[in-house]
Design an enzyme around this catalytic site. Structure first.
Site, PDB file in Angstrom:
ATOM      1  N   SER A 175       0.835  -1.204   0.000  1.00 52.92           N
ATOM      2  CA  SER A 175       0.000   0.000   0.000  1.00 52.92           C
ATOM      3  C   SER A 175       0.868   1.251   0.000  1.00 52.92           C
ATOM      4  CB  SER A 175      -0.867  -0.030   1.260  1.00 52.92           C
ATOM      5  OG  SER A 175      -1.423   1.229   1.502  1.00 52.92           O
TER       6      SER A 175
ATOM      7  N   TYR B  78      -1.675  -1.310  11.008  1.00 55.59           N
ATOM      8  CA  TYR B  78      -1.956  -1.857   9.676  1.00 55.59           C
ATOM      9  C   TYR B  78      -0.828  -1.484   8.705  1.00 55.59           C
ATOM     10  CZ  TYR B  78      -3.549  -1.474   4.873  1.00 55.59           C
ATOM     11  OH  TYR B  78      -3.603  -1.532   3.506  1.00 55.59           O
TER      12      TYR B  78
ATOM     13  N   LYS C 185       2.282  -3.764   6.536  1.00 56.90           N
ATOM     14  CA  LYS C 185       2.677  -3.698   5.120  1.00 56.90           C
ATOM     15  C   LYS C 185       4.190  -3.438   5.019  1.00 56.90           C
ATOM     16  CE  LYS C 185      -1.321  -4.540   3.365  1.00 56.90           C
ATOM     17  NZ  LYS C 185      -1.577  -5.883   2.844  1.00 56.90           N
TER      18      LYS C 185
HETATM   19  C1  UD1 Z   1      -7.304   4.736   3.432  1.00 60.14           C
HETATM   20  C2  UD1 Z   1      -6.255   4.107   4.297  1.00 60.14           C
HETATM   21  C3  UD1 Z   1      -5.244   3.398   3.405  1.00 60.14           C
HETATM   22  C4  UD1 Z   1      -5.937   2.406   2.512  1.00 60.14           C
HETATM   23  C5  UD1 Z   1      -7.026   3.112   1.711  1.00 60.14           C
HETATM   24  C6  UD1 Z   1      -7.842   2.127   0.917  1.00 60.14           C
HETATM   25  C7  UD1 Z   1      -6.160   5.600   6.224  1.00 60.14           C
HETATM   26  C8  UD1 Z   1      -5.337   6.588   6.993  1.00 60.14           C
HETATM   27  N1  UD1 Z   1      -5.615   5.112   5.118  1.00 60.14           N
HETATM   28  O1  UD1 Z   1      -6.698   5.755   2.669  1.00 60.14           O
HETATM   29  O2  UD1 Z   1      -4.293   2.765   4.209  1.00 60.14           O
HETATM   30  O3  UD1 Z   1      -5.013   1.836   1.649  1.00 60.14           O
HETATM   31  O4  UD1 Z   1      -7.917   3.792   2.585  1.00 60.14           O
HETATM   32  O5  UD1 Z   1      -8.658   2.788   0.019  1.00 60.14           O
HETATM   33  O6  UD1 Z   1      -7.268   5.285   6.603  1.00 60.14           O
HETATM   34  N2  UD1 Z   1     -12.871  11.464   3.357  1.00 60.14           N
HETATM   35  C9  UD1 Z   1     -13.855  12.377   3.694  1.00 60.14           C
HETATM   36  N3  UD1 Z   1     -15.009  11.912   4.243  1.00 60.14           N
HETATM   37  C10 UD1 Z   1     -15.242  10.577   4.469  1.00 60.14           C
HETATM   38  C11 UD1 Z   1     -14.237   9.648   4.113  1.00 60.14           C
HETATM   39  C12 UD1 Z   1     -13.061  10.125   3.567  1.00 60.14           C
HETATM   40  O7  UD1 Z   1     -13.697  13.584   3.502  1.00 60.14           O
HETATM   41  O8  UD1 Z   1     -16.313  10.215   4.993  1.00 60.14           O
HETATM   42  C13 UD1 Z   1     -11.622  11.950   2.741  1.00 60.14           C
HETATM   43  C14 UD1 Z   1     -10.383  11.646   3.573  1.00 60.14           C
HETATM   44  O9  UD1 Z   1     -10.088  12.705   4.440  1.00 60.14           O
HETATM   45  C15 UD1 Z   1      -9.326  11.507   2.466  1.00 60.14           C
HETATM   46  C16 UD1 Z   1     -10.105  11.023   1.258  1.00 60.14           C
HETATM   47  O10 UD1 Z   1     -11.469  11.260   1.538  1.00 60.14           O
HETATM   48  O11 UD1 Z   1      -8.805  12.756   2.135  1.00 60.14           O
HETATM   49  C17 UD1 Z   1      -9.919   9.532   1.025  1.00 60.14           C
HETATM   50  O12 UD1 Z   1     -10.177   8.839   2.231  1.00 60.14           O
HETATM   51  P1  UD1 Z   1     -10.237   7.240   2.296  1.00 60.14           P
HETATM   52  O13 UD1 Z   1     -11.122   6.738   1.230  1.00 60.14           O
HETATM   53  O14 UD1 Z   1     -10.553   6.865   3.706  1.00 60.14           O
HETATM   54  O15 UD1 Z   1      -8.770   6.797   1.883  1.00 60.14           O
HETATM   55  P2  UD1 Z   1      -7.345   7.167   2.555  1.00 60.14           P
HETATM   56  O16 UD1 Z   1      -7.508   7.739   3.900  1.00 60.14           O
HETATM   57  O17 UD1 Z   1      -6.566   7.942   1.553  1.00 60.14           O
END
Ligand code: UD1
Length: 351
Positions: A127, A152, A156
């Site tokens: 990842s 987690y 990795k």
């Molecule tokens: C997360 C995991 C990562 C994993 C990936 C799988 C963390 C810190 N990292 O990445 O290890 O490989 O998912 O897809 O959790 N967001 C919102 N509102 C929401 C949900 C998300 O604004 O309800 C934003 C988050 O702040 C982020 C973006 O959307 O900026 C993507 O979030 P998310 O889909 O959770 O992925 P990551 O955090 O990048």
């Protein structure tokens, strides 16, 4: 020629089941090995409908050496793609021992079983989390590996180190770690996709569930980041593009003249970043559905921007992402509609 059998651990999971399709389309014979701890057997039915045949499936845990040996022997496996692992970042902070024990024991048991049976090719599901909060963008494979943000993420990092050390020691294993950026979307049939348990943590399942009315509104985690619109930027990759990267990696191991003991890592992303607001807007354009949202506080541990330099995979594996963000979001939506429809059918037939 008989097709090569590839064991797909975690093959009933989100990325695993899409990779099963990509393998079958490329002429391999995928064999699923999954304990269904975070997936549902109905994915097998979706695969059967898409592929037109039943994919062999072993219901067992990857820490079960005897079961692994049995499946690999019986199916005459020539390579393994290893997805089986726990992946919830927040849960890993609460239950670190569970994550270290499961993710590392599964990998170690698999490596021992492969060595015992002389199965040589392995693709490991890693990842971009190994880069933590990157200082330079885009992120290349040479970007520094920063202290992990969660147990987690640490599994990795440690997993990659184990694989590197095993290859360095001259063990006859050819191994590739693929560092995924943010996988989203679903197969274009809309018959398989991501099945988040409970409230989704990830952005795209949250968006599709909000658009269909299962959630009242999406909370955008912060709009005061140093990015053009203030929201976080990620590299969202269509899960079928990601699935195809595994096929490209396997082919590389099989056909390229690489040494018997080999290890390398590749970034698997699109190379393009999209902000949270861009994702919402693109979803609305792709589907015609409105996503109610409000801006909330930042989520702890989120990096402002992460996107890949995926040119190494292009150069050496001949792979790059083809599908657009809009396509990925339209496919995710088709899957959400399918879930909705089949849930209604199920409840109607139960009543
Ligand atoms: C997360 C995991 C990562 C994993 C990936 C799988 C963390 C810190 N990292 O990445 O290890 O490989 O998912 O897809 O959790 N967001 C919102 N509102 C929401 C949900 C998300 O604004 O309800 C934003 C988050 O702040 C982020 C973006 O959307 O900026 C993507 O979030 P998310 O889909 O959770 O992925 P990551 O955090 O990048």
């Amino acid at each position: 020629m008989t097709p090569s059998s590839i064991l797909v651990t975690g093959g009933a999971g989100f990325i695993g089941c899409h990779t099963v399709i990509a393998l079958a389309e490329a002429g391999y014979r995928p064999v699923i090995f999954d304990n269904f701890s975070n997936s549902q057997p109905k994915v097998l039915e979706g695969l059967r409908q898409i592929l037109g045949f039943e994919v062999p499936c072993y219901r067992a845990d990857c820490t079960n050496r005897a079961a692994l040996l049995e499946a690999m022997r019986r199916e005459r496996v020539s390579g393994v793609i290893h997805f089986a692992a726990f992946k919830a970042v927040g849960e890993s902070v609460q239950k670190p021992l569970l994550y270290y024990s499961n993710n590392l024991n599964a990998l170690l048991t698999l490596l021992e079983a492969m060595i015992e049976l002389d199965v040589r090719d392995l693709i490991f599901s890693s990842s971009c989390t190994v880069y933590g909060q990157p200082e330079q963008l885009p992120v290349t494979e040479n970007s520094p590996i920063l202290p992990p943000l969660s147990p987690y993420g640490n599994t990795k990092q440690i997993g990659e180190e184990i694989l590197r050390d095993v290859a360095r020691a001259g063990e006859a294993l050819r191994i590739i770690s693929l560092r995924y950026f943010n996988p989203i979307g679903a197969h274009s049939s809309g018959m398989i996709g991501e099945l988040p348990l409970g409230v989704p943590n990830n952005l795209v399942p949250y968006i599709t569930q909000t658009a269909i009315g299962l959630r009242a509104e999406l909370v955008v985690f912060g709009n005061d980041y140093p990015t053009p619109d203030g929201t976080c930027i990620r590299d969202y990759i269509h899960v079928m593009d990601l699935a195809e990267a595994h096929v490209a990696a396997l082919r590389h191991l099989e056909y390229a003249s690489i040494p018997a003991a080999y290890y390398d890592v590749f970034n698997i992303g699109t190379g393009k970043g999209a902000s949270v607001l861009e994702v919402i807007r693109t979803f609305e354009q792709a589907t015609g559905k409105i996503v109610p949202y409000r801006i909330g506080p930042r989520r702890l541990g989120d990096a402002a921007a992460v996107y890949a330099d995926a040119s190494k995979a292009h150069k050496h594996l001949g792979w790059k992402a083809h599908r657009t963000l809009k396509e990925a979001l339209a496919d995710a939506w088709r899957w959400q509609l399918y879930l909705h429809k089949t849930a209604h059918l199920l409840s109607a037939s139960n009543s």
